[in-house]
Design an enzyme around this catalytic site. Sequence first.
Site, mmCIF file in Angstrom:
data_model
loop_
_atom_site.group_PDB
_atom_site.id
_atom_site.type_symbol
_atom_site.label_atom_id
_atom_site.label_comp_id
_atom_site.label_asym_id
_atom_site.label_seq_id
_atom_site.Cartn_x
_atom_site.Cartn_y
_atom_site.Cartn_z
ATOM 1 N N ARG A 6 44.173 77.679 -62.949
ATOM 2 C CA ARG A 6 43.791 77.830 -61.551
ATOM 3 C C ARG A 6 44.408 79.085 -60.958
ATOM 4 O O ARG A 6 45.601 79.342 -61.106
ATOM 5 C CB ARG A 6 44.240 76.615 -60.738
ATOM 6 C CG ARG A 6 43.661 76.609 -59.326
ATOM 7 C CD ARG A 6 44.013 75.349 -58.587
ATOM 8 N NE ARG A 6 45.424 75.326 -58.209
ATOM 9 C CZ ARG A 6 45.942 74.467 -57.339
ATOM 10 N NH1 ARG A 6 45.164 73.542 -56.796
ATOM 11 N NH2 ARG A 6 47.219 74.500 -57.041
ATOM 12 N N THR A 53 43.031 81.755 -54.961
ATOM 13 C CA THR A 53 41.724 81.190 -54.606
ATOM 14 C C THR A 53 41.608 79.696 -54.903
ATOM 15 O O THR A 53 40.677 79.053 -54.415
ATOM 16 C CB THR A 53 40.615 81.911 -55.380
ATOM 17 O OG1 THR A 53 40.781 81.643 -56.788
ATOM 18 C CG2 THR A 53 40.679 83.415 -55.147
ATOM 19 N N ASP A 64 49.500 63.388 -67.226
ATOM 20 C CA ASP A 64 49.186 64.702 -67.788
ATOM 21 C C ASP A 64 49.094 64.584 -69.309
ATOM 22 O O ASP A 64 50.107 64.435 -69.992
ATOM 23 C CB ASP A 64 50.263 65.720 -67.392
ATOM 24 C CG ASP A 64 49.892 67.141 -67.782
ATOM 25 O OD1 ASP A 64 49.579 67.378 -68.966
ATOM 26 O OD2 ASP A 64 49.925 68.027 -66.905
ATOM 27 N N ASP A 91 51.166 67.182 -71.430
ATOM 28 C CA ASP A 91 52.606 66.921 -71.421
ATOM 29 C C ASP A 91 52.951 65.740 -72.315
ATOM 30 O O ASP A 91 53.904 65.792 -73.097
ATOM 31 C CB ASP A 91 53.091 66.643 -70.000
ATOM 32 C CG ASP A 91 53.266 67.917 -69.186
ATOM 33 O OD1 ASP A 91 53.185 69.014 -69.767
ATOM 34 O OD2 ASP A 91 53.483 67.806 -67.967
#
Length: 216
Positions: free
Chosen positions: A109, A113, A207, A210
């Site tokens: 990401r 933005t 996650d 992870d």
Amino acid sequence: MHDLPSNVICLPQTNQLEALLTIIRDKNTNRGDFIFYSNRIIRLLVEEGLNHLPVVEKAIVTPTSTKYEGVGFKGKICGVSIMRAGESMEQGLRDCCRSVRIGKILIQRDEETALPKLYYSKLPPDIDDRYVLLLDPMLATGGSAIKAIEVLLSHGVKENKILFLNLVAAPEGIEAVTKKYTELKIVTASVDKGLNDKKYIIPGLGDFGDRYFTLP
């Protein structure tokens, strides 16, 4: 079960699959067990994905000198993992497809933005001539998946030759991907309730990267 678009395939919710999903969703499951049981689900996903590749008639002769009218896969395939979590699915694909070529895409990401941005890609040079199994364990908002699909299309891959495999999908992500791309197929092990205000899949499993690669 959610009403799914015709190009979305959810694995049959058997007792075995439900048990495997329960194990990997449990926050108390240790890393070794998380990896082992995730790999079992990944294998099921890959096998189902292969079921949706086209075949052609193929006649062979058995060791009893008998002709057998069978089938063979039509065309070449490759895998493309969305790094890093998608790399967890590469071995499952290799276990099913000997010497399969695998490319990689890194999407993160953009902090300014908040949109997904391509940072790295390495794909087979003839990927435009292959069926592509796109690998990412989680489909949340669909942003990363859509960006990865854009990369594949820009390299000449036909949309109807893309199969996106994931373990857990949110309805919002499914809608975003299938609304934009109607010809590809999504194969998932579970469609969850949805996203929370932090865009995490609920109930989800945390996650995935992870838990698979780093946490004890």
